[in-house]
Design a protein around this motif. Sequence first.
Motif, PDB file in Angstrom:
ATOM      1  N   VAL A  66      15.428   2.019  -9.266  1.00 34.70           N
ATOM      2  CA  VAL A  66      14.248   2.167  -8.293  1.00 34.70           C
ATOM      3  C   VAL A  66      13.331   1.119  -8.222  1.00 34.70           C
ATOM      4  N   LYS A  67      12.908   0.698  -7.055  1.00 38.39           N
ATOM      5  CA  LYS A  67      12.030  -0.549  -7.125  1.00 38.39           C
ATOM      6  C   LYS A  67      10.615   0.176  -6.296  1.00 38.39           C
ATOM      7  N   ILE A  68       9.473  -0.076  -6.983  1.00 37.49           N
ATOM      8  CA  ILE A  68       8.158   0.195  -6.364  1.00 37.49           C
ATOM      9  C   ILE A  68       7.940  -0.719  -5.374  1.00 37.49           C
ATOM     10  N   ASN A  69       7.813  -0.495  -4.081  1.00 39.91           N
ATOM     11  CA  ASN A  69       7.608  -1.496  -3.060  1.00 39.91           C
ATOM     12  C   ASN A  69       5.956  -1.799  -2.991  1.00 39.91           C
ATOM     13  N   SER A  70       4.987  -0.555  -2.871  1.00 40.22           N
ATOM     14  CA  SER A  70       3.764  -0.633  -2.672  1.00 40.22           C
ATOM     15  C   SER A  70       3.240   0.665  -3.096  1.00 40.22           C
ATOM     16  N   ILE A  71       1.969   0.481  -3.826  1.00 39.00           N
ATOM     17  CA  ILE A  71       1.070   1.600  -4.071  1.00 39.00           C
ATOM     18  C   ILE A  71      -0.258   1.542  -3.313  1.00 39.00           C
ATOM     19  N   ILE A  72      -0.409   2.346  -2.445  1.00 40.51           N
ATOM     20  CA  ILE A  72      -1.334   2.420  -1.373  1.00 40.51           C
ATOM     21  C   ILE A  72      -2.746   3.499  -1.769  1.00 40.51           C
ATOM     22  N   SER A  73      -3.897   3.124  -1.442  1.00 35.85           N
ATOM     23  CA  SER A  73      -4.828   3.938  -1.619  1.00 35.85           C
ATOM     24  C   SER A  73      -4.979   5.165  -0.867  1.00 35.85           C
ATOM     25  N   VAL A  74      -5.549   6.215  -1.333  1.00 32.13           N
ATOM     26  CA  VAL A  74      -5.785   7.628  -0.318  1.00 32.13           C
ATOM     27  C   VAL A  74      -7.039   8.160  -0.993  1.00 32.13           C
ATOM     28  N   ASN A  75      -7.950   8.334  -0.005  1.00 32.41           N
ATOM     29  CA  ASN A  75      -9.224   9.210  -0.476  1.00 32.41           C
ATOM     30  C   ASN A  75     -10.051   8.104  -1.120  1.00 32.41           C
ATOM     31  N   GLY A  76      -9.898   6.957  -0.790  1.00 31.38           N
ATOM     32  CA  GLY A  76     -10.849   5.737  -1.202  1.00 31.38           C
ATOM     33  C   GLY A  76     -10.565   5.213  -2.913  1.00 31.38           C
ATOM     34  N   THR A  77      -9.253   5.622  -3.306  1.00 34.20           N
ATOM     35  CA  THR A  77      -8.981   5.115  -4.529  1.00 34.20           C
ATOM     36  C   THR A  77      -8.683   3.666  -4.751  1.00 34.20           C
ATOM     37  N   ASN A  78      -9.469   3.203  -5.646  1.00 33.40           N
ATOM     38  CA  ASN A  78      -9.382   1.929  -5.859  1.00 33.40           C
ATOM     39  C   ASN A  78      -8.153   1.360  -6.702  1.00 33.40           C
ATOM     40  N   VAL A  79      -7.156   0.637  -5.920  1.00 32.18           N
ATOM     41  CA  VAL A  79      -5.859   0.385  -6.532  1.00 32.18           C
ATOM     42  C   VAL A  79      -5.796  -1.175  -7.014  1.00 32.18           C
ATOM     43  N   LYS A  80      -5.408  -1.750  -8.112  1.00 29.36           N
ATOM     44  CA  LYS A  80      -5.268  -2.944  -8.788  1.00 29.36           C
ATOM     45  C   LYS A  80      -3.883  -3.023  -9.035  1.00 29.36           C
ATOM     46  N   GLY A  81      -2.840  -3.554  -8.410  1.00 30.10           N
ATOM     47  CA  GLY A  81      -1.465  -3.459  -9.227  1.00 30.10           C
ATOM     48  C   GLY A  81      -1.120  -2.189  -9.407  1.00 30.10           C
ATOM     49  N   ASN A  82      -0.712  -2.025 -10.594  1.00 24.29           N
ATOM     50  CA  ASN A  82      -0.112  -0.424 -10.976  1.00 24.29           C
ATOM     51  C   ASN A  82      -1.381   0.541 -11.258  1.00 24.29           C
ATOM     52  N   SER A  83      -2.487  -0.215 -11.386  1.00 21.41           N
ATOM     53  CA  SER A  83      -3.738   0.936 -11.994  1.00 21.41           C
ATOM     54  C   SER A  83      -4.626   1.260 -10.620  1.00 21.41           C
ATOM     55  N   PHE A  84      -5.325   2.379 -11.167  1.00 20.02           N
ATOM     56  CA  PHE A  84      -6.079   2.949 -10.024  1.00 20.02           C
ATOM     57  C   PHE A  84      -7.232   3.623 -10.694  1.00 20.02           C
ATOM     58  N   ALA A 126     -13.900  11.904 -10.645  1.00 18.71           N
ATOM     59  CA  ALA A 126     -13.295  10.647 -10.954  1.00 18.71           C
ATOM     60  C   ALA A 126     -11.986  11.074 -11.842  1.00 18.71           C
ATOM     61  N   ALA A 127     -11.000   9.870 -11.420  1.00 20.55           N
ATOM     62  CA  ALA A 127      -9.934  10.005 -12.069  1.00 20.55           C
ATOM     63  C   ALA A 127      -9.411   8.381 -12.258  1.00 20.55           C
ATOM     64  N   SER A 128      -8.576   8.127 -13.233  1.00 23.05           N
ATOM     65  CA  SER A 128      -7.869   7.187 -13.386  1.00 23.05           C
ATOM     66  C   SER A 128      -6.590   6.885 -14.141  1.00 23.05           C
ATOM     67  N   GLY A 129      -5.894   6.104 -14.133  1.00 27.21           N
ATOM     68  CA  GLY A 129      -4.623   5.669 -14.816  1.00 27.21           C
ATOM     69  C   GLY A 129      -3.633   4.600 -14.330  1.00 27.21           C
ATOM     70  N   TYR A 130      -2.595   4.526 -14.490  1.00 31.04           N
ATOM     71  CA  TYR A 130      -1.716   3.502 -14.069  1.00 31.04           C
ATOM     72  C   TYR A 130      -0.262   3.903 -13.973  1.00 31.04           C
ATOM     73  N   ILE A 131       0.402   3.354 -13.093  1.00 30.49           N
ATOM     74  CA  ILE A 131       1.811   4.102 -12.692  1.00 30.49           C
ATOM     75  C   ILE A 131       2.984   2.897 -13.374  1.00 30.49           C
ATOM     76  N   SER A 132       3.853   3.958 -14.295  1.00 32.25           N
ATOM     77  CA  SER A 132       5.200   3.161 -14.606  1.00 32.25           C
ATOM     78  C   SER A 132       6.220   3.531 -14.047  1.00 32.25           C
ATOM     79  N   ASN A 133       7.389   2.825 -14.181  1.00 35.47           N
ATOM     80  CA  ASN A 133       8.721   2.952 -13.610  1.00 35.47           C
ATOM     81  C   ASN A 133       9.575   2.765 -14.793  1.00 35.47           C
ATOM     82  N   SER A 134      10.550   3.704 -15.217  1.00 42.29           N
ATOM     83  CA  SER A 134      11.230   3.634 -16.073  1.00 42.29           C
ATOM     84  C   SER A 134      12.407   2.723 -16.141  1.00 42.29           C
TER      85      SER A 134
END
Length: 559
Positions: A71-89, A58-66
């Motif tokens: 730099v603009k985050i266009n998308s966060i896409i799941s890999v290996n069945g990771t559940n993504v909601k907004g910037n959290s996964f 298991a793993a979890s967290g969220y992505i931040s951009n300083s």
Amino acid sequence: MKKLKTISLKLSLFFFAIIPIKVFALGDYYISGTSVINPGNSSELIVGVKVNSSSLNAASGYISNSNEGCVKINSIISVNGTNVKGNSFIYANMNGGATGNVSLLKISVTASGQSCQSVIKVNDAAVGYSDGGSSTKLATYTVNVTAPLSTNNNLASLNINQGSLSPGFNANTTNYNVTVESNVSSINISASVADSKASLSGTGNKNLNYGKNTYNIVVKAQNGNTKTYTINVTRKDTRSSDATLKQIRLTNVNSDINFNKDKTDYNLSVPYEITKLNIDAIPNDSKSKISITNPDLISEETQQVVLKVTAENGNTKTYTINVSRQKDPNKVLNTDNNLISLSSSIGMLSPVFDSNKTNYFIYLPYEVENITFNYEVSDKRYASVEVIGEDRLKPDTGNKYLFNVKAEDESIKTYTVTVFRAKNPEEEITKSIDSPITTQLKELKITNGKLNQKFDPNVYSYTYKKKDGFKIDYELMEESSFVNVYEEDNNIYIVVEDELGNMTVYCLHLLETDYKVIALTASTIIFAVISLLLIIDKFFKEKILKNKKKKTKKTSTSK
């Protein structure tokens, strides 16, 4: 955002709660991808967990951009069945866990249109492993947005406050010419760059010399490339170039140097009483400047008085007066007319040189055609030497060289060197071997003196005594021969020479004291040997020629 973080934390706790937890398991989040993005371009980043042992459950967290403006985050896409909601996964693997580097997310980013920097980071990270271990090590990733450096090193404008550029300004033209009047002593150069990121040097106020002045304006682009614009500014020169004199007048000497403005070198002799020249010099151009080097005059020496004229434009011309100051009329003149050395380029002087002896002999083979002499006077300041002699040695005769040494008081002493060059061995001998020697004395008589032995024409060395009124008389064996008599330190040399150049030397040495007799005897032997060698040389030459004649005669008879 605080609510999102709380949800992520609750989910993490839920997963970790249903997985057995053991300590000491290790793991790290990582972010990989392109760290440098050009302005306006997009890139993809991968977020994952590096599993060092066991397997990932298991793993979890969220992505931040300083810096979202960079730099603009266009998308966060799941890999290996990771559940993504907004910037959290949240990632969960209930089938035994994943091993190795496990990718969780793909992040698409786009850079802004300027150079900047932003940090992409995994926050509130939590990791669970199949062996019950966990890790909360965070992963950060810096994205640099770097715009290409500008290469623009052009000028946008180029101006000069005096005159005008030729040709007119063009960013692609790098060489310009400007002409200004003679009275313009400075200019101001101004310019602007086409790219604000470029730097500029070489502008500002410039002092002008007469003639051509060159100035470089350098533009340095952002990437370091340079471009040089050159301005050649010619300042007209209307100044006078006349560096001549109109007149040189000597005010304390009753002499005229016959001045001519085009003649630069003069000679002048002044009386002993003149210790310095008084000079009145006038230039042709009143704007010219004159400097005079006027040394004190030294008796019997020549000093240079130098007048340097500098024209208005800097041209120069130098006039020189070589001034010789005469002797002190009350001075006692030097009488030294001696040589202190005399030597020849070939052969040896006989006797050895002595300043007090004035007659010398040198004997050379026929093969030697030329001879030179080196000499040095005793009085190096006042004495002078006149050399008289042949340029080429005559064979089979005595070649005389006279060295007339004149002292300051003009008294003269003459040194004589007689150089005997042998006869050509191939020359036909006209006299028979049986002919009598023609270079002998038939009789030698002494008045008020006495020879040590009776005179014999075949004896060439004698000692003698003399009294007041001493005199030598001689009679020649051959009337056509001639005689030279030399006397040095009471030694008398009688040289008899015939028309063909054959010679015999008779030597008479004064007998005074016993110790001198020994030295005189040695000298007598030397001159006897010299005379004998001359006779032997002549004998063998005549004999060789006689044999040649016999052979020639015999050959003619056989024919």
